[in-house]
Design an enzyme around this catalytic site. Structure first.
Site, short mmCIF file in Angstrom:
data_model
loop_
_atom_site.label_atom_id
_atom_site.label_comp_id
_atom_site.label_asym_id
_atom_site.label_seq_id
_atom_site.Cartn_x
_atom_site.Cartn_y
_atom_site.Cartn_z
N THR A 37 9.15 -7.10 -12.90
CA THR A 37 8.66 -8.46 -13.06
C THR A 37 7.64 -8.81 -11.98
OG1 THR A 37 10.71 -9.18 -14.08
CG2 THR A 37 9.37 -10.90 -13.07
N ALA A 87 0.81 -1.21 0.00
CA ALA A 87 0.00 0.00 0.00
C ALA A 87 0.85 1.26 0.00
CB ALA A 87 -0.96 -0.01 1.19
N HIS A 128 -0.90 -7.94 3.42
CA HIS A 128 -0.41 -8.47 4.70
C HIS A 128 -1.22 -8.05 5.93
CE1 HIS A 128 1.92 -5.05 6.58
NE2 HIS A 128 1.88 -4.59 5.34
N CYS A 179 7.89 6.48 18.17
CA CYS A 179 9.26 6.90 18.42
C CYS A 179 9.85 7.38 17.10
CB CYS A 179 10.10 5.74 18.93
SG CYS A 179 9.82 5.42 20.65
C1 LIG Z 1 -0.21 -0.75 6.63
C2 LIG Z 1 -0.76 0.45 5.98
C3 LIG Z 1 -0.12 1.05 4.89
C4 LIG Z 1 1.19 0.54 4.34
O1 LIG Z 1 1.00 -0.66 3.67
P1 LIG Z 1 2.25 -1.55 3.21
O2 LIG Z 1 1.65 -2.58 2.35
O3 LIG Z 1 2.84 -2.10 4.48
O4 LIG Z 1 3.20 -0.66 2.50
C5 LIG Z 1 -0.73 2.15 4.31
N1 LIG Z 1 -1.88 2.64 4.79
C6 LIG Z 1 -2.51 2.11 5.83
C7 LIG Z 1 -3.80 2.68 6.30
C8 LIG Z 1 -1.96 1.00 6.47
O5 LIG Z 1 -2.60 0.48 7.52
#
Ligand SMILES: *Cc1c(COP(=O)(O)O)cnc(C)c1O
Length: 392
Positions: free
Chosen positions: A246, A77, A207, A332
């Site tokens: 890829t 994301a 994830h 932190c």
């Molecule tokens: C975890 C999260 C992300 C980042 O996603 P990744 O796949 O770990 O880069 C972005 N936005 C929100 C709201 C998230 O909870």
């Protein structure tokens, strides 16, 4: 007891989730047996990879009521958000330079917004109400002739609050403004429909929904209206030129399987998580001076975010750590501890923001675990308050 059994109870489902065994099983053949590069169009191995990716793309598209060619795979994301914001800003800057977002967004939105501001874009960061929801009238008032994009998250990663996507989407659609939503916490947990909710661009990740790390997607609307996007990663022209690199079939297959399971089990799982959350809150409520952060019902089923009056945030976290893995309401940074920008936006005073805990209940948590967690939180908070009272 084995060392594994002694690990603290995992209650941080908003940070990440374990890969579901069924997801892993779907992924495994694509590491060793079906290892072909989906871009190898000249032979059987490539076709196998391509077939797997095509099927996953169809599954993911169907999950959000989109078409397969509107799904652009990314590394997660964070990358999807960067592609969405920078890609739209770059493609539409001749039409306007104004962007709108919320103060409570994830850093993967706020930081690219800061970056775009440094390039000459103007960013409005809307405050939220004390329950964490955006004020729709305030949002409407912030929209201008030169607004090219509104980005509002679907579900907040700290307080779980669900924003009214359909209302925001309709507002943007009526004004001809593109609407992006970061749905990293929402996919597979709450219903998403890019047509009904008038979503033009949407970031996803695997994830947080029992899929593997390192894979996500950006939905980019192709019609009614078509959204243009400037690529941020140039190379072999993969993903319709919007994201070269890829493709990674094991991750993509796992992503689709995770979302498919999330959708199929959504109703049942939501009810179970809601019950566990309400059990936790009910038990914690024997304590005085505790505050729920975020809207009481308009939130992710597994999210509970609580501030504890009269305790030091760091001491609380240290006391909880042996028994549970939770996150605190402070982050932190390299130099100092800062209260969460999300809790600050709710108007929580600083001492309460520091002394807050995010409980992220997930698919594999049990009622016994919740009972043990509640017991330990209560005894820790009571002990810390006693020590504080003596110190005073
Ligand atoms: C975890 C999260 C992300 C980042 O996603 P990744 O796949 O770990 O880069 C972005 N936005 C929100 C709201 C998230 O909870």
């Amino acid at each position: 007891m084995s060392p594994l059994q002694q690990r603290p109870i995992y209650l941080d489902a908003h940070a990440t989730t374990p890969v579901d065994e069924r997801v892993l099983a779907a992924m495994l053949p694509y590491f060793t047996e079906y290892f072909g590069n989906p871009a190898s169009i000249n032979h059987h191995y490539g076709w196998e990879g391509e077939a797997a990716v095509t099927q996953a793309r169809e599954t993911l598209a169907a999950a959000i009521n989109a078409s397969p060619e509107e799904i652009i795979f990314t590394s997660g994301a964070t990358e999807a958000n960067n592609l969405a914001l920078k890609g739209v800003a770059e493609a539409y800057f001749s039409q306007g330079r104004h962007l709108v977002t919320l103060a409570t967004e994830h850093n993967a939105i706020l930081d690219p917004m800061d970056y775009l501001e440094s390039l000459g874009f103007e960013v409005t960061r809307l405050p939220v109400m004390s329950d964490g929801l955006v004020d729709i009238e305030e949002l409407a008032a912030a929209l201008r002739e030169d607004t090219i994009l509104v980005s509002v998250m679907a579900a907040n990663n700290e307080i779980g609050v669900l924003q009214p996507l359909a209302e925001i989407g309709q507002l943007c659609r009526d004004r001809g403004i593109r609407f992006h939503t970061d749905a990293a916490q929402a996919i597979g947990k709450i219903p998403l429909d890019v047509q009904a909710q008038c979503i033009d661009v949407m970031s996803l990740t695997a994830h947080k929904v029992y899929g593997p790390k390192g894979i996500g997607a950006l939905y980019v609307r192709r019609r009614n209206p078509r959204v243009r996007l400037a690529a941020q990663l140039h190379g072999g022209g993969h993903e319709r030129g919007m994201r070269s690199g890829t493709l990674y079939p094991p991750q993509i297959v796992g992503f689709a399987k995770a979302v498919e399971l999330g959708l199929a089990e959504m109703e049942e799982e939501s009810a179970r998580l809601r019950e566990l959350r309400s059990q936790l809150w009910k038990r914690l409520s024997v304590l005085e001076g505790i505050y729920l952060n975020g809207h009481p019902t308009q939130r992710l089923p597994g999210n509970l975010n609580v501030s504890f009056e009269g305790v030091d945030g760091q001491a609380l976290l240290l006391g909880l750590q042996p028994v549970m893995a939770v996150s605190s309401g402070s982050a932190c940074t390299s130099v100092k501890i800062e209260p969460s920008h999300v809790l600050a936006a709710l108007g929580r005073e600083e001492s309460l923001a520091y002394a807050s805990v995010r409980f992220g209940i997930g698919r594999f948590n049990t009622l016994e675990e919740i009972e043990r967690v509640a017991e330990h939180v209560i005894s820790t908070v009571e002990a810390l308050r006693k020590v504080g009272a003596i110190a005073r």
